[in-house]
Design a protein around this motif. Structure first.
Motif, PDB file in Angstrom:
ATOM      1  N   MET A   1     -16.869   0.114  27.858  1.00  0.00           N
ATOM      2  CA  MET A   1     -17.621   0.907  26.890  1.00  0.00           C
ATOM      3  C   MET A   1     -18.984   0.266  26.660  1.00  0.00           C
ATOM      4  SD  MET A   1     -16.501   2.042  23.045  1.00  0.00           S
ATOM      5  CE  MET A   1     -17.571   3.088  22.059  1.00  0.00           C
ATOM      6  N   SER A   2     -20.047   1.053  26.643  1.00  0.00           N
ATOM      7  CA  SER A   2     -21.388   0.521  26.496  1.00  0.00           C
ATOM      8  C   SER A   2     -21.638   0.032  25.069  1.00  0.00           C
ATOM      9  CB  SER A   2     -22.424   1.596  26.857  1.00  0.00           C
ATOM     10  OG  SER A   2     -22.255   2.741  26.045  1.00  0.00           O
ATOM     11  N   THR A   3     -22.550  -0.923  24.941  1.00  0.00           N
ATOM     12  CA  THR A   3     -22.909  -1.460  23.633  1.00  0.00           C
ATOM     13  C   THR A   3     -23.692  -0.417  22.849  1.00  0.00           C
ATOM     14  OG1 THR A   3     -23.041  -3.680  24.581  1.00  0.00           O
ATOM     15  CG2 THR A   3     -24.118  -3.326  22.446  1.00  0.00           C
ATOM     16  N   PRO A   4     -23.341  -0.181  21.577  1.00  0.00           N
ATOM     17  CA  PRO A   4     -24.074   0.819  20.786  1.00  0.00           C
ATOM     18  C   PRO A   4     -25.557   0.473  20.643  1.00  0.00           C
ATOM     19  CG  PRO A   4     -22.023   0.200  19.684  1.00  0.00           C
ATOM     20  CD  PRO A   4     -22.211  -0.758  20.824  1.00  0.00           C
ATOM     21  N   ILE A   5     -26.390   1.480  20.655  1.00  0.00           N
ATOM     22  CA  ILE A   5     -27.811   1.291  20.382  1.00  0.00           C
ATOM     23  C   ILE A   5     -28.004   0.903  18.917  1.00  0.00           C
ATOM     24  CG2 ILE A   5     -30.028   2.500  20.164  1.00  0.00           C
ATOM     25  CD1 ILE A   5     -29.377   1.837  23.012  1.00  0.00           C
ATOM     26  N   VAL A   6     -27.264   1.567  18.040  1.00  0.00           N
ATOM     27  CA  VAL A   6     -27.266   1.240  16.615  1.00  0.00           C
ATOM     28  C   VAL A   6     -25.828   0.970  16.190  1.00  0.00           C
ATOM     29  CG1 VAL A   6     -27.800   2.018  14.271  1.00  0.00           C
ATOM     30  CG2 VAL A   6     -29.279   2.709  16.175  1.00  0.00           C
ATOM     31  N   ARG A   7     -25.631  -0.160  15.523  1.00  0.00           N
ATOM     32  CA  ARG A   7     -24.301  -0.483  14.993  1.00  0.00           C
ATOM     33  C   ARG A   7     -24.463  -1.021  13.582  1.00  0.00           C
ATOM     34  NH1 ARG A   7     -20.340  -4.452  14.332  1.00  0.00           N
ATOM     35  NH2 ARG A   7     -18.238  -3.786  14.935  1.00  0.00           N
ATOM     36  N   ALA A   8     -23.813  -0.376  12.622  1.00  0.00           N
ATOM     37  CA  ALA A   8     -23.873  -0.810  11.230  1.00  0.00           C
ATOM     38  C   ALA A   8     -22.461  -0.916  10.673  1.00  0.00           C
ATOM     39  CB  ALA A   8     -24.687   0.172  10.390  1.00  0.00           C
ATOM     40  N   ARG A   9     -22.259  -1.917   9.853  1.00  0.00           N
ATOM     41  CA  ARG A   9     -20.992  -2.095   9.165  1.00  0.00           C
ATOM     42  C   ARG A   9     -21.280  -2.460   7.708  1.00  0.00           C
ATOM     43  NH1 ARG A   9     -19.812   0.160  12.936  1.00  0.00           N
ATOM     44  NH2 ARG A   9     -18.139  -0.167  14.473  1.00  0.00           N
ATOM     45  N   GLY A  10     -20.817  -1.614   6.807  1.00  0.00           N
ATOM     46  CA  GLY A  10     -21.029  -1.868   5.388  1.00  0.00           C
ATOM     47  C   GLY A  10     -22.488  -1.847   4.972  1.00  0.00           C
ATOM     48  N   LEU A  11     -23.307  -1.035   5.658  1.00  0.00           N
ATOM     49  CA  LEU A  11     -24.738  -0.980   5.347  1.00  0.00           C
ATOM     50  C   LEU A  11     -24.955  -0.398   3.955  1.00  0.00           C
ATOM     51  CD1 LEU A  11     -27.568  -1.433   6.658  1.00  0.00           C
ATOM     52  CD2 LEU A  11     -27.551   1.011   7.217  1.00  0.00           C
ATOM     53  N   SER A  12     -25.654  -1.150   3.114  1.00  0.00           N
ATOM     54  CA  SER A  12     -25.850  -0.732   1.727  1.00  0.00           C
ATOM     55  C   SER A  12     -27.263  -1.059   1.270  1.00  0.00           C
ATOM     56  CB  SER A  12     -24.844  -1.433   0.801  1.00  0.00           C
ATOM     57  OG  SER A  12     -23.509  -1.148   1.176  1.00  0.00           O
ATOM     58  N   LYS A  13     -27.761  -0.227   0.354  1.00  0.00           N
ATOM     59  CA  LYS A  13     -29.084  -0.464  -0.236  1.00  0.00           C
ATOM     60  C   LYS A  13     -29.107   0.075  -1.660  1.00  0.00           C
ATOM     61  CE  LYS A  13     -33.444  -1.540  -0.519  1.00  0.00           C
ATOM     62  NZ  LYS A  13     -33.884  -2.970  -0.555  1.00  0.00           N
ATOM     63  N   ARG A  14     -29.515  -0.778  -2.574  1.00  0.00           N
ATOM     64  CA  ARG A  14     -29.663  -0.385  -3.972  1.00  0.00           C
ATOM     65  C   ARG A  14     -31.111  -0.519  -4.404  1.00  0.00           C
ATOM     66  NH1 ARG A  14     -24.981  -0.465  -7.238  1.00  0.00           N
ATOM     67  NH2 ARG A  14     -23.080  -0.994  -6.081  1.00  0.00           N
ATOM     68  N   TYR A  15     -31.513   0.389  -5.272  1.00  0.00           N
ATOM     69  CA  TYR A  15     -32.801   0.290  -5.946  1.00  0.00           C
ATOM     70  C   TYR A  15     -32.495   0.196  -7.436  1.00  0.00           C
ATOM     71  CZ  TYR A  15     -34.857   1.808  -1.531  1.00  0.00           C
ATOM     72  OH  TYR A  15     -35.233   1.909  -0.214  1.00  0.00           O
ATOM     73  N   GLY A  16     -32.446  -1.045  -7.942  1.00  0.00           N
ATOM     74  CA  GLY A  16     -31.998  -1.225  -9.310  1.00  0.00           C
ATOM     75  C   GLY A  16     -30.535  -0.867  -9.412  1.00  0.00           C
ATOM     76  N   ARG A  17     -30.204   0.060 -10.317  1.00  0.00           N
ATOM     77  CA  ARG A  17     -28.816   0.499 -10.463  1.00  0.00           C
ATOM     78  C   ARG A  17     -28.479   1.662  -9.538  1.00  0.00           C
ATOM     79  NH1 ARG A  17     -27.691   0.464 -17.037  1.00  0.00           N
ATOM     80  NH2 ARG A  17     -28.028  -1.788 -17.367  1.00  0.00           N
ATOM     81  N   ALA A  18     -29.501   2.254  -8.952  1.00  0.00           N
ATOM     82  CA  ALA A  18     -29.270   3.416  -8.087  1.00  0.00           C
ATOM     83  C   ALA A  18     -28.812   2.966  -6.702  1.00  0.00           C
ATOM     84  CB  ALA A  18     -30.542   4.244  -7.967  1.00  0.00           C
ATOM     85  N   VAL A  19     -27.758   3.595  -6.208  1.00  0.00           N
ATOM     86  CA  VAL A  19     -27.238   3.298  -4.868  1.00  0.00           C
ATOM     87  C   VAL A  19     -27.786   4.329  -3.892  1.00  0.00           C
ATOM     88  CG1 VAL A  19     -25.179   3.024  -3.450  1.00  0.00           C
ATOM     89  CG2 VAL A  19     -25.132   2.318  -5.849  1.00  0.00           C
ATOM     90  N   ALA A  20     -28.643   3.889  -2.959  1.00  0.00           N
ATOM     91  CA  ALA A  20     -29.222   4.805  -1.978  1.00  0.00           C
ATOM     92  C   ALA A  20     -28.337   4.944  -0.749  1.00  0.00           C
ATOM     93  CB  ALA A  20     -30.616   4.323  -1.571  1.00  0.00           C
ATOM     94  N   VAL A  21     -27.782   3.831  -0.288  1.00  0.00           N
ATOM     95  CA  VAL A  21     -26.858   3.823   0.850  1.00  0.00           C
ATOM     96  C   VAL A  21     -25.649   2.999   0.441  1.00  0.00           C
ATOM     97  CG1 VAL A  21     -26.524   3.127   3.249  1.00  0.00           C
ATOM     98  CG2 VAL A  21     -28.719   4.063   2.532  1.00  0.00           C
ATOM     99  N   ASP A  22     -24.456   3.547   0.679  1.00  0.00           N
ATOM    100  CA  ASP A  22     -23.251   2.983   0.088  1.00  0.00           C
ATOM    101  C   ASP A  22     -22.190   2.666   1.141  1.00  0.00           C
ATOM    102  OD1 ASP A  22     -21.336   2.170  -1.694  1.00  0.00           O
ATOM    103  OD2 ASP A  22     -20.939   4.144  -2.550  1.00  0.00           O
ATOM    104  N   GLY A  23     -22.345   1.499   1.772  1.00  0.00           N
ATOM    105  CA  GLY A  23     -21.304   1.012   2.683  1.00  0.00           C
ATOM    106  C   GLY A  23     -21.116   1.821   3.945  1.00  0.00           C
ATOM    107  N   ILE A  24     -22.196   2.164   4.631  1.00  0.00           N
ATOM    108  CA  ILE A  24     -22.131   2.992   5.835  1.00  0.00           C
ATOM    109  C   ILE A  24     -21.664   2.179   7.045  1.00  0.00           C
ATOM    110  CG2 ILE A  24     -23.619   4.078   7.577  1.00  0.00           C
ATOM    111  CD1 ILE A  24     -25.117   5.449   5.381  1.00  0.00           C
ATOM    112  N   ASP A  25     -20.710   2.758   7.793  1.00  0.00           N
ATOM    113  CA  ASP A  25     -20.332   2.267   9.118  1.00  0.00           C
ATOM    114  C   ASP A  25     -20.849   3.281  10.139  1.00  0.00           C
ATOM    115  OD1 ASP A  25     -19.002   0.164   7.933  1.00  0.00           O
ATOM    116  OD2 ASP A  25     -17.025   1.079   8.115  1.00  0.00           O
ATOM    117  N   LEU A  26     -21.608   2.809  11.114  1.00  0.00           N
ATOM    118  CA  LEU A  26     -22.295   3.733  12.020  1.00  0.00           C
ATOM    119  C   LEU A  26     -22.369   3.158  13.423  1.00  0.00           C
ATOM    120  CD1 LEU A  26     -24.142   6.295  12.376  1.00  0.00           C
ATOM    121  CD2 LEU A  26     -26.054   4.839  11.698  1.00  0.00           C
TER     122      LEU A  26
END
Length: 286
Positions: A1-26
């Motif tokens: 199987m080929s290596t993914p071009i993009v691989r994310a595990r638990g990708l998260s981003k907060r701006y203060g208390r606001a959650v913009a990205v919440d634990g993405i696996d991709l």
């Protein structure tokens, strides 16, 4: 199987208390054309910025085997990004735009760019402010298709263009740019216009992925049923993801129901991406 071009595990981003990205696996495989679709505020732009190394984030993230947060310079030598066709400054000329990209991107092929421009009505001295939107699109395409990037990220690339230029944009992109070595990641609100070119589909809502599938998998999993009368009530008992009315008939969207079973209740068809998206954003969870 080929290596993914993009691989994310638990990708998260907060701006203060606001959650913009919440634990993405991709995972995005090489040579794919991926549609990243979500409403405003869903987290898709933040996800793109993380992939491009424009913002810091939490979790594991690798793009072309590199960490965008620490190796952005090396990454951008292999990546090309287009926002929308309005980003070119109005004062710049065709020749200046070509010179600029040639100066900043190590994988830019000037001869290839000029070959494409020769097939248009664009001339070196023409400035962006003198161009129609269609001409600006042609200039964008010439610049992009001359870059031998392994990953091309398109964020609403045809915003503001009429349907003729939008169709031509994607036609030229497929015919002149995409191949098995290049991966395209596209975001757009006009999903019905690009679904025929996609190999993969990702829906994002409230910072979370609610669907990640190949287009073949989408066709196998999801079925639309047009039913009326007593058949409509029977269809409801099967637990559809969504129901809407169309000319006095009920249209149901099912995930994983055998088509043979649904066929006895009415007319079945494969749903369009736009209808699947609307159903998902209304609260259905594929």
């Amino acid at each position: 199987m080929s290596t993914p071009i993009v691989r994310a595990r638990g990708l998260s981003k907060r701006y203060g208390r606001a959650v913009a990205v919440d634990g993405i696996d991709l995972d995005i495989a090489p040579g794919r054309i991926v549609g990243l679709v979500g409403p405003n505020g869903s987290g898709k732009t933040t996800t793109l910025k993380a992939i491009l190394g424009l913002i810091d984030c939490e979790g594991e993230l690798a793009v072309l085997g590199l960490d965008p947060r620490r190796q952005r310079g090396a990454l951008m030598a292999q990546v090309c990004f287009i926002a929308d066709v309005a980003v070119l400054p109005r004062w710049i000329s065709v020749a200046q735009a070509v010179d600029y990209v040639a100066g900043v991107h190590p994988r830019f092929d000037r001869a290839k760019c000029e070959s494409f421009l020769a097939q248009t009505r664009l001339i070196p001295k023409m400035k962006v402010r003198q161009m129609s939107k269609g001409m600006v699109t042609q200039l964008h395409l010439a610049l992009v298709m001359a870059i031998d990037a392994r990953l091309l990220v398109l964020d609403e690339p045809t915003l503001g263009l009429d349907i003729l230029y939008r169709k031509q944009f994607y036609k030229d992109l497929l015919e002149r740019y995409h191949d098995a070595e290049k991966t395209l990641l596209v975001t757009t609100h006009q999903v019905e216009e690009i679904e025929h070119i996609l190999t993969d589909l990702i829906f994002i809502r409230d910072g979370r992925l609610v669907l990640q599938a190949t287009m073949d998998e989408v066709g196998e999993r999801f079925t639309e049923l047009l039913a009326s009368g007593e058949h409509a009530e029977a269809a409801r008992q099967l637990g559809p993801l969504d129901e809407r009315s169309l000319f006095g008939r009920s249209v149901f969207l099912f995930d994983g129901q055998p088509r043979e079973r649904l066929q006895a209740l009415g007319e079945i068809r494969t749903p369009g991406v736009a209808d699947l998206f609307v159903a998902t954003m209304k609260g259905g969870q594929p």
